[in-house]
Motif scaffolding. Structure first.
Motif, PDB file in Angstrom:
ATOM      1  N   UNK A 308       9.343   3.991   4.223  1.00  9.13           N
ATOM      2  CA  UNK A 308       9.765   4.948   5.251  1.00  9.13           C
ATOM      3  C   UNK A 308       8.964   4.818   6.548  1.00  9.13           C
ATOM      4  N   UNK A 309       7.788   4.121   6.469  1.00  2.83           N
ATOM      5  CA  UNK A 309       6.951   3.977   7.656  1.00  2.83           C
ATOM      6  C   UNK A 309       6.253   2.624   7.627  1.00  2.83           C
ATOM      7  N   UNK A 310       5.747   2.215   8.797  1.00  2.00           N
ATOM      8  CA  UNK A 310       5.036   0.940   8.913  1.00  2.00           C
ATOM      9  C   UNK A 310       3.840   0.911   7.962  1.00  2.00           C
ATOM     10  N   UNK A 311       3.109   2.004   7.902  1.00  2.00           N
ATOM     11  CA  UNK A 311       1.932   2.082   7.050  1.00  2.00           C
ATOM     12  C   UNK A 311       2.299   1.956   5.578  1.00  2.00           C
ATOM     13  N   UNK A 312       3.372   2.611   5.186  1.00  2.00           N
ATOM     14  CA  UNK A 312       3.813   2.531   3.790  1.00  2.00           C
ATOM     15  C   UNK A 312       4.243   1.117   3.441  1.00  2.00           C
ATOM     16  N   UNK A 313       4.931   0.440   4.363  1.00  3.17           N
ATOM     17  CA  UNK A 313       5.359  -0.937   4.118  1.00  3.17           C
ATOM     18  C   UNK A 313       4.155  -1.852   3.924  1.00  3.17           C
ATOM     19  N   UNK A 314       3.106  -1.676   4.729  1.00  2.00           N
ATOM     20  CA  UNK A 314       1.889  -2.463   4.569  1.00  2.00           C
ATOM     21  C   UNK A 314       1.234  -2.192   3.219  1.00  2.00           C
ATOM     22  N   UNK A 317       3.236  -4.045   0.547  1.00  2.00           N
ATOM     23  CA  UNK A 317       3.189  -5.508   0.593  1.00  2.00           C
ATOM     24  C   UNK A 317       1.795  -6.076   0.318  1.00  2.00           C
ATOM     25  N   UNK A 318       0.748  -5.269   0.479  1.00  2.00           N
ATOM     26  CA  UNK A 318      -0.603  -5.780   0.220  1.00  2.00           C
ATOM     27  C   UNK A 318      -0.794  -6.223  -1.223  1.00  2.00           C
ATOM     28  N   UNK A 319      -0.388  -5.417  -2.239  1.00  2.00           N
ATOM     29  CA  UNK A 319      -0.488  -5.925  -3.616  1.00  2.00           C
ATOM     30  C   UNK A 319       0.382  -7.162  -3.854  1.00  2.00           C
ATOM     31  N   UNK A 320       1.548  -7.210  -3.197  1.00  2.00           N
ATOM     32  CA  UNK A 320       2.421  -8.386  -3.339  1.00  2.00           C
ATOM     33  C   UNK A 320       1.710  -9.623  -2.826  1.00  2.00           C
ATOM     34  N   UNK A 321       0.925  -9.449  -1.768  1.00  2.00           N
ATOM     35  CA  UNK A 321       0.170 -10.564  -1.204  1.00  2.00           C
ATOM     36  C   UNK A 321      -0.776 -11.160  -2.239  1.00  2.00           C
ATOM     37  N   UNK A 322      -1.485 -10.306  -2.973  1.00  2.00           N
ATOM     38  CA  UNK A 322      -2.405 -10.787  -3.993  1.00  2.00           C
ATOM     39  C   UNK A 322      -1.663 -11.484  -5.133  1.00  2.00           C
ATOM     40  N   UNK A 323      -0.501 -10.954  -5.482  1.00  4.66           N
ATOM     41  CA  UNK A 323       0.292 -11.570  -6.550  1.00  4.66           C
ATOM     42  C   UNK A 323       0.760 -12.963  -6.137  1.00  4.66           C
TER      43      UNK A 323
END
Length: 397
Positions: A308-314, A317-323
């Motif tokens: 719903x917001x830029x902060x929520x999207x970050x 996606x941060x855990x996805x980055x580690x995966x």
């Protein structure tokens, strides 16, 4: 229509300062800066270690012994030193702990006679193991002293030194310069692709979906007489292009850093790098990057649609980055090569294939398998994104 959407979204993306920094500025500057910093710091500490005076205490019943004589004869070109004679070990531990002394050799009273009789002597060494540089110098000193004592023994016994070394090793490295660079840079290069390819995709993905939801422009876009899949493909093309650009500029920055700071002791390094950066090499890496960045876009879009917001999207996606980085790291581990098993694992196959391409040892069959698997993974991610983009509840939430 897809091309029109692509042009429009690309213009909007290029106006975003964060995207430009993540896509161009950081990849181009980070590696020359990191390589330059690491080279400067390493050289500084190496020079400082050579200039540091090593204070050594020799504990013996007499100052005139073979060990002290040989130790004093070691040239200061291996590092300056001060030698202090002691008759006992009183206070040595405290001095070493306080760093007023860095090293103490405890020489047995029978050292000279044992050496004259070609026997082995035990020398105790007091030091602080945390001072790794000092320990290296200690090892060098002991090696020199031992060699000189051995020469004396062989001279007394009229023996040839070859008697204790029946085999003389002569290593002949059959690796080409390109293969050496491939193992040095090739192990890190794919990891670089994954990191910056992912980051390059992330910010445009957030802006083109979550950002449009925040700005209330996504609903307006969906009311236009354009099929939803064309809107998705147009946006996805921008996201993939951003990822490719970030990875390409990171590649440029890394090779520029290797040329500016010779971290690899290899004559003709610049010529080897120029030989690697051929049109065929660049096209080959580009071919691998396309499905990789499409795959990244495909797994990011559902998350950015839902947020719903830029902060929520970050945050999502941060855990996805580690995966995503985990298989990239696995590909960097030693003794893991591209074979018929690893070629079937997405991301891992791209990492290993890139390493082989840099070294010039890629198997065309394994390359085709890796590429096909990555294309399948990218296609699955696109289908998944389309299904998520097609739900009104996700878009209007």
């Amino acid at each position: 229509m897809i091309l029109d959407i692509f042009k429009k979204e690309l213009k909007d993306t290029l106006r975003d300062r964060r995207t430009i920094i993540a896509m161009i500025v950081v990849p181009v500057l980070v590696f020359p800066l990191l390589l330059g910093l690491s080279t400067t710091v390493t050289k500084y500490f190496a020079d400082k270690q050579k200039e540091e005076v090593l204070k050594i205490a020799v504990v013996s019943n007499t100052p005139d012994n073979l060990f002290t004589e040989r130790l004093s004869a070691i040239p200061d070109s291996l590092g300056p030193k001060e030698i202090f004679y002691r008759q006992d070990t009183l206070g040595l531990r405290q001095e070493i702990n306080e760093d007023s002394l860095q090293l103490a050799f405890i020489i047995p009273p029978t050292f000279d006679s044992e050496q004259q009789q070609n026997q082995q002597s035990t020398v105790a060494i007091l030091h602080k193991g945390v001072n790794l540089g000092n320990k290296g110098r200690i090892t060098t000193y002991l090696s020199i002293i031992e060699n000189t004592l051995l020469e004396d023994r062989f001279e007394r016994l009229s023996l040839d030194k070859k008697l204790i070394k029946p085999i003389h090793e002569q290593f002949i490295d059959m690796s080409s310069k390109k293969e050496i660079i491939g193992k040095v840079a090739g192990g890190f290069l794919p990891y670089l692709f994954v990191i910056f390819g992912f980051i390059g995709c992330m910010y445009p993905a957030i802006d083109l979906f979550t950002g449009e939801k925040e700005r209330k422009t996504l609903e307006t876009l969906l009311t236009t007489p354009v099929p939803r899949w064309k809107i998705l493909i147009g946006k996805m093309m921008v996201i993939s292009l951003s990822g490719i650009a970030a990875a390409a500029f990171a590649l440029l920055g890394m090779f520029a850093g290797l040329r500016l700071f010779s971290l690899v002791d290899l004559p003709g390094l610049s010529n080897v790098i120029d030989g690697i950066l051929t049109p065929q090499f660049i096209l080959g890496l580009l071919a691998l990057l396309i499905p990789l960045t499409i795959f990244f876009a495909g797994i990011m879009i559902p998350a950015t649609i839902y947020a719903k917001s830029f902060k929520e999207a970050q945050s999502v996606l941060t855990p996805v980055n580690f995966i995503v980085l985990l298989p990239a790291f696995v590909g960097m581990l030693p003794n893991i090569e591209l074979d018929y098993t690893t070629a079937l694992i997405p991301i891992v196959n791209i990492v290993l294939a890139t390493k082989e391409i840099v070294a010039g040892t890629i198997d065309p069959v394994l390359l085709i398998i890796s590429y096909a698997i990555m294309l399948i993974a990218a296609a699955i991610s696109v289908i998944f994104s389309y299904k998520r983009f097609g739900k009104e509840s996700n878009i209007l939430s």
